[in-house]
Design a protein around this motif. Sequence first.
Motif, PDB file in Angstrom:
ATOM      1  N   ALA A 115     -10.278  10.198  -2.491  1.00  0.00           N
ATOM      2  CA  ALA A 115     -10.384   8.826  -1.972  1.00  0.00           C
ATOM      3  C   ALA A 115      -9.325   8.580  -0.909  1.00  0.00           C
ATOM      4  N   THR A 116      -9.686   7.719   0.044  1.00  0.00           N
ATOM      5  CA  THR A 116      -8.761   7.294   1.089  1.00  0.00           C
ATOM      6  C   THR A 116      -8.769   5.775   1.127  1.00  0.00           C
ATOM      7  N   ILE A 117      -7.587   5.173   1.002  1.00  0.00           N
ATOM      8  CA  ILE A 117      -7.437   3.720   1.127  1.00  0.00           C
ATOM      9  C   ILE A 117      -6.592   3.478   2.366  1.00  0.00           C
ATOM     10  N   ALA A 118      -7.248   3.127   3.459  1.00  0.00           N
ATOM     11  CA  ALA A 118      -6.573   3.011   4.747  1.00  0.00           C
ATOM     12  C   ALA A 118      -6.236   1.556   5.049  1.00  0.00           C
ATOM     13  N   GLY A 119      -5.192   1.365   5.841  1.00  0.00           N
ATOM     14  CA  GLY A 119      -4.762   0.028   6.232  1.00  0.00           C
ATOM     15  C   GLY A 119      -3.285  -0.159   5.996  1.00  0.00           C
ATOM     16  N   ASP A 120      -2.798  -1.323   6.373  1.00  0.00           N
ATOM     17  CA  ASP A 120      -1.385  -1.602   6.204  1.00  0.00           C
ATOM     18  C   ASP A 120      -1.197  -3.071   5.837  1.00  0.00           C
ATOM     19  N   GLY A 121      -0.033  -3.398   5.348  1.00  0.00           N
ATOM     20  CA  GLY A 121       0.266  -4.762   4.941  1.00  0.00           C
ATOM     21  C   GLY A 121       1.381  -4.773   3.929  1.00  0.00           C
ATOM     22  N   GLU A 122       1.783  -5.989   3.526  1.00  0.00           N
ATOM     23  CA  GLU A 122       2.967  -6.108   2.669  1.00  0.00           C
ATOM     24  C   GLU A 122       2.776  -5.493   1.282  1.00  0.00           C
ATOM     25  N   LEU A 123       1.537  -5.282   0.863  1.00  0.00           N
ATOM     26  CA  LEU A 123       1.309  -4.719  -0.467  1.00  0.00           C
ATOM     27  C   LEU A 123       1.151  -3.199  -0.467  1.00  0.00           C
ATOM     28  N   ARG A 124       1.390  -2.578   0.664  1.00  0.00           N
ATOM     29  CA  ARG A 124       1.222  -1.122   0.683  1.00  0.00           C
ATOM     30  C   ARG A 124       2.152  -0.403  -0.302  1.00  0.00           C
ATOM     31  N   PRO A 125       3.457  -0.738  -0.386  1.00  0.00           N
ATOM     32  CA  PRO A 125       4.302  -0.059  -1.375  1.00  0.00           C
ATOM     33  C   PRO A 125       3.806  -0.256  -2.804  1.00  0.00           C
ATOM     34  N   ALA A 126       3.340  -1.462  -3.127  1.00  0.00           N
ATOM     35  CA  ALA A 126       2.832  -1.724  -4.475  1.00  0.00           C
ATOM     36  C   ALA A 126       1.581  -0.907  -4.747  1.00  0.00           C
ATOM     37  N   LEU A 127       0.716  -0.781  -3.733  1.00  0.00           N
ATOM     38  CA  LEU A 127      -0.499   0.001  -3.903  1.00  0.00           C
ATOM     39  C   LEU A 127      -0.162   1.471  -4.126  1.00  0.00           C
ATOM     40  N   GLU A 128       0.784   1.983  -3.367  1.00  0.00           N
ATOM     41  CA  GLU A 128       1.183   3.379  -3.544  1.00  0.00           C
ATOM     42  C   GLU A 128       1.761   3.610  -4.941  1.00  0.00           C
ATOM     43  N   ARG A 129       2.491   2.618  -5.474  1.00  0.00           N
ATOM     44  CA  ARG A 129       3.015   2.742  -6.843  1.00  0.00           C
ATOM     45  C   ARG A 129       1.869   2.773  -7.851  1.00  0.00           C
ATOM     46  N   LEU A 130       0.838   1.924  -7.640  1.00  0.00           N
ATOM     47  CA  LEU A 130      -0.308   1.925  -8.545  1.00  0.00           C
ATOM     48  C   LEU A 130      -0.986   3.294  -8.566  1.00  0.00           C
ATOM     49  N   VAL A 131      -1.122   3.899  -7.398  1.00  0.00           N
ATOM     50  CA  VAL A 131      -1.738   5.228  -7.316  1.00  0.00           C
ATOM     51  C   VAL A 131      -0.918   6.245  -8.107  1.00  0.00           C
ATOM     52  N   GLU A 132       0.399   6.190  -7.937  1.00  0.00           N
ATOM     53  CA  GLU A 132       1.283   7.110  -8.664  1.00  0.00           C
ATOM     54  C   GLU A 132       1.173   6.879 -10.170  1.00  0.00           C
ATOM     55  N   GLU A 133       1.223   5.616 -10.588  1.00  0.00           N
ATOM     56  CA  GLU A 133       1.204   5.303 -12.021  1.00  0.00           C
ATOM     57  C   GLU A 133      -0.121   5.690 -12.666  1.00  0.00           C
ATOM     58  N   ALA A 134      -1.196   5.665 -11.875  1.00  0.00           N
ATOM     59  CA  ALA A 134      -2.511   6.052 -12.401  1.00  0.00           C
ATOM     60  C   ALA A 134      -2.727   7.563 -12.350  1.00  0.00           C
ATOM     61  N   LEU A 135      -1.705   8.314 -11.943  1.00  0.00           N
ATOM     62  CA  LEU A 135      -1.753   9.779 -11.851  1.00  0.00           C
ATOM     63  C   LEU A 135      -2.872  10.240 -10.898  1.00  0.00           C
ATOM     64  N   LEU A 136      -2.983   9.525  -9.771  1.00  0.00           N
ATOM     65  CA  LEU A 136      -4.032   9.814  -8.796  1.00  0.00           C
ATOM     66  C   LEU A 136      -3.496  10.338  -7.469  1.00  0.00           C
ATOM     67  N   ALA A 137      -2.212  10.645  -7.413  1.00  0.00           N
ATOM     68  CA  ALA A 137      -1.609  11.023  -6.134  1.00  0.00           C
ATOM     69  C   ALA A 137      -2.255  12.265  -5.531  1.00  0.00           C
ATOM     70  N   ASP A 138      -2.809  13.147  -6.368  1.00  0.00           N
ATOM     71  CA  ASP A 138      -3.449  14.361  -5.846  1.00  0.00           C
ATOM     72  C   ASP A 138      -4.882  14.113  -5.387  1.00  0.00           C
ATOM     73  N   ARG A 139      -5.413  12.907  -5.636  1.00  0.00           N
ATOM     74  CA  ARG A 139      -6.789  12.586  -5.270  1.00  0.00           C
ATOM     75  C   ARG A 139      -6.886  11.457  -4.239  1.00  0.00           C
ATOM     76  N   VAL A 140      -5.885  10.587  -4.193  1.00  0.00           N
ATOM     77  CA  VAL A 140      -5.966   9.356  -3.398  1.00  0.00           C
ATOM     78  C   VAL A 140      -4.920   9.373  -2.299  1.00  0.00           C
ATOM     79  N   GLU A 141      -5.360   9.176  -1.080  1.00  0.00           N
ATOM     80  CA  GLU A 141      -4.482   9.134   0.092  1.00  0.00           C
ATOM     81  C   GLU A 141      -4.381   7.698   0.586  1.00  0.00           C
ATOM     82  N   VAL A 142      -3.162   7.274   0.971  1.00  0.00           N
ATOM     83  CA  VAL A 142      -2.940   5.946   1.558  1.00  0.00           C
ATOM     84  C   VAL A 142      -2.290   6.169   2.926  1.00  0.00           C
ATOM     85  N   PRO A 143      -3.096   6.423   3.963  1.00  0.00           N
ATOM     86  CA  PRO A 143      -2.547   6.882   5.239  1.00  0.00           C
ATOM     87  C   PRO A 143      -1.983   5.795   6.140  1.00  0.00           C
TER      88      PRO A 143
END
Length: 352
Positions: A200-228
Amino acid sequence: MRIVNAVYGDSTGGRWAATIKTARLLAGRGHEVILLIDPCDQDKVPDFGAERIEVVTLRNSGHYDLLASVKAARLLRQRAVDAVIAHSGRAVHLLKRAAPAQVPVIAFNHSHNIKRTLKADAFFCITPYMKQIVDAATGGTKPAHVISNAVSVPAESELRREGDGRFSIGAISRLVEGKGLDTLVAALALLARRGIDFRATIAGDGELRPALERLVEEALLADRVEVPGWLDEAGKAAFYRSVDVVCYTSGRDVQPLTVLEAFGWGKALVGTDVLGGSSCYVNEETALVTRVGDPEQLADALERLSRDADMRARLGRNAREQAVLCYADEVVAEMLDTRIRELVAERGGHRG
């Protein structure tokens, strides 16, 4: 004709993109366009090159800035402007005070909150539902026309699928409150637990990007989900070529550009039942529709599409046909041109 195309106040996201697109479509139809903006927005203006677009900055402190109105009135008269398009309530207030009687001020409504645009002489509404709201507020006494946002629909030759063959999910959005991207991450976590192979790719930017990246990490999806992050036009094209399905998870948009772009690229869509956005698609025909904020239902729709390539293809074909007929640049440009000429003629203005 010479047309002022203005936005003040809320000049972000889809509204800003639509303002720039409107300027380019009108210039492409042979009009001279004056893009009137606040100086603070000047660094967001693209390079128009040889396009017939002049950028003019005018500071405007609010709806009742009389000095700005005097300056705008001088501009409209000196430049013999034929029509004004205002993409925000503040722009409507400024330019309605400034415009000569024969120059129509047209509110281009991008939001259901139309209260501050009602002083306009006419309205362009991006969805039929928005036109209903305008007609109810004005009693049908002012012209109102449905004119969609426009997207550049790529040629068939550009639609080739790229990637490693894995089922690929995409979302592209401002990373801000209300866009439902936490719901998407939760749905992706459910897919992973169900054993669905995806990326999966979740593209875009904004003030919630760090929070979104943390959610991806906490869900153990870092190897599947890219936030470019933010994508330029080339990056956006590569994004659409790489995905099988586009997710629109917002709970608040009126006519999301992401949906129109996904349609243009012939992509299967999973969209929410939010009142505005869902007016663009029909369940099982151009999208699979899920409840806002329901990760289980979103995961179910994605799992269904991961297993049914024929359905993905059918939804994508139907969506692209709709984009070509309703949202393509040339279709919207012709509609803009026709309606503006009609409104100017009705007020006894430009006859060329």
